[in-house]
Scaffold this active site. Sequence first.
Site, PDB file in Angstrom:
ATOM      1  N   ALA A 172     -33.398 -18.846  11.468  1.00 32.59           N
ATOM      2  CA  ALA A 172     -32.670 -17.535  11.612  1.00 32.59           C
ATOM      3  C   ALA A 172     -31.873 -17.280  10.684  1.00 32.59           C
ATOM      4  O   ALA A 172     -31.017 -18.144  10.348  1.00 32.59           O
ATOM      5  CB  ALA A 172     -32.281 -17.770  13.224  1.00 32.59           C
ATOM      6  N   VAL A 202     -30.405 -22.455  10.836  1.00 29.69           N
ATOM      7  CA  VAL A 202     -29.875 -21.101  10.820  1.00 29.69           C
ATOM      8  C   VAL A 202     -29.209 -20.883   9.461  1.00 29.69           C
ATOM      9  O   VAL A 202     -28.401 -22.052   9.023  1.00 29.69           O
ATOM     10  CB  VAL A 202     -28.873 -20.998  12.124  1.00 29.69           C
ATOM     11  N   LYS A 203     -29.395 -19.713   8.980  1.00 24.73           N
ATOM     12  CA  LYS A 203     -28.475 -19.528   7.769  1.00 24.73           C
ATOM     13  C   LYS A 203     -27.422 -18.535   8.011  1.00 24.73           C
ATOM     14  O   LYS A 203     -27.847 -17.195   8.867  1.00 24.73           O
ATOM     15  CB  LYS A 203     -29.592 -18.849   6.752  1.00 24.73           C
ATOM     16  N   THR A 204     -26.270 -18.835   7.494  1.00 20.26           N
ATOM     17  CA  THR A 204     -25.140 -17.867   7.621  1.00 20.26           C
ATOM     18  C   THR A 204     -24.255 -17.886   6.457  1.00 20.26           C
ATOM     19  O   THR A 204     -24.592 -18.412   5.729  1.00 20.26           O
ATOM     20  CB  THR A 204     -24.547 -18.372   9.131  1.00 20.26           C
TER      21      THR A 204
END
Length: 300
Positions: A172, A202-204
């Site tokens: 995500a 998750v990439k943020t």
Amino acid sequence: MPDVDDVQDGKNYHFGVPMQANAFFLRGSNSLDWGMKNRLARIFNPATGKTVMLAVDHGYFQGPTTGLERIDVSIVPLVPYSDALMITRGALRTSIPAEMSKPVVLRSTGGQSILKELSNELVAVDVQDAVRLNASAMAVQVYIGGEHEHQSIGNLVKAVDAGNQYGIPTLAVTGVGKELVRDWKYLSLATRICAEMGAHFVKTYFCEKSFARVVAACPVPLVIAGGKKLPELDALKMAFEAIDQGAAGVDMGRNIFQCEAPIAMIQAVRSVVHDQEKPEKAYQLYLSLKKDSQVIPNRS
Ligand code: R5P
């Protein structure tokens, strides 16, 4: 002919040696099936638990981004230095030789452009096409607080459900609208929702204050995007801070491929991510590798 005698004697059953039941090395991933774990272990290096993903999927909403005008020319030479390649199926099929052995994180949502509302995406790849492309993961943008938040969470759910059938993990990617502030509170909200909806990693974005809280509250591995091009030392400092506070790697694009010396830069980033090299030392590495590498003028 079957070896009938083989069922008799002379075997070593290693009585007294218990079967290994090791925990899987990635956060929150121990209960996944073998195929999922195996794909994740291609993206994340089991020796360090970290990854340097090279993100080159920008064209899916912003066209020929600076540095990505010719992926076959400028990105193919970088691939061997990455741990995984984040890319669209169009760029993969047209511009990346199938002989490359790095895992593919396939951009799997899209459907809008920089001329329109960015959160208005749909699932843009059928999971069977991801299987055909031997993808190691699918990447889905999620816009928490965005105009089409509900739709983008729906896209994540669809990708996770489809990927779960084939053992393909879902990444995500937290897309942050211009009107939103990328602070730890927002990033915690966004990343946690992604993990709760089933994202396997998750990439943020990195945030200066309390990034460790963002990591702590997200039960799956977090990787950071690089964002807009920064001076190289600043990009290395950001990567260092993120890793130091618990990130499992970077999924970096512009801060690598928009550098004057991208091959030097990706190696400097690797030294920070995999060897916990201090940013200043990694920057020296960048400078010394840059001397020997082809420099692309009019960049950075
Ligand atoms: C963003 O929408 C895409 O997933 C990009 O691949 C990613 O965020 C870009 O990486 P960077 O910010 O490091 O250029």
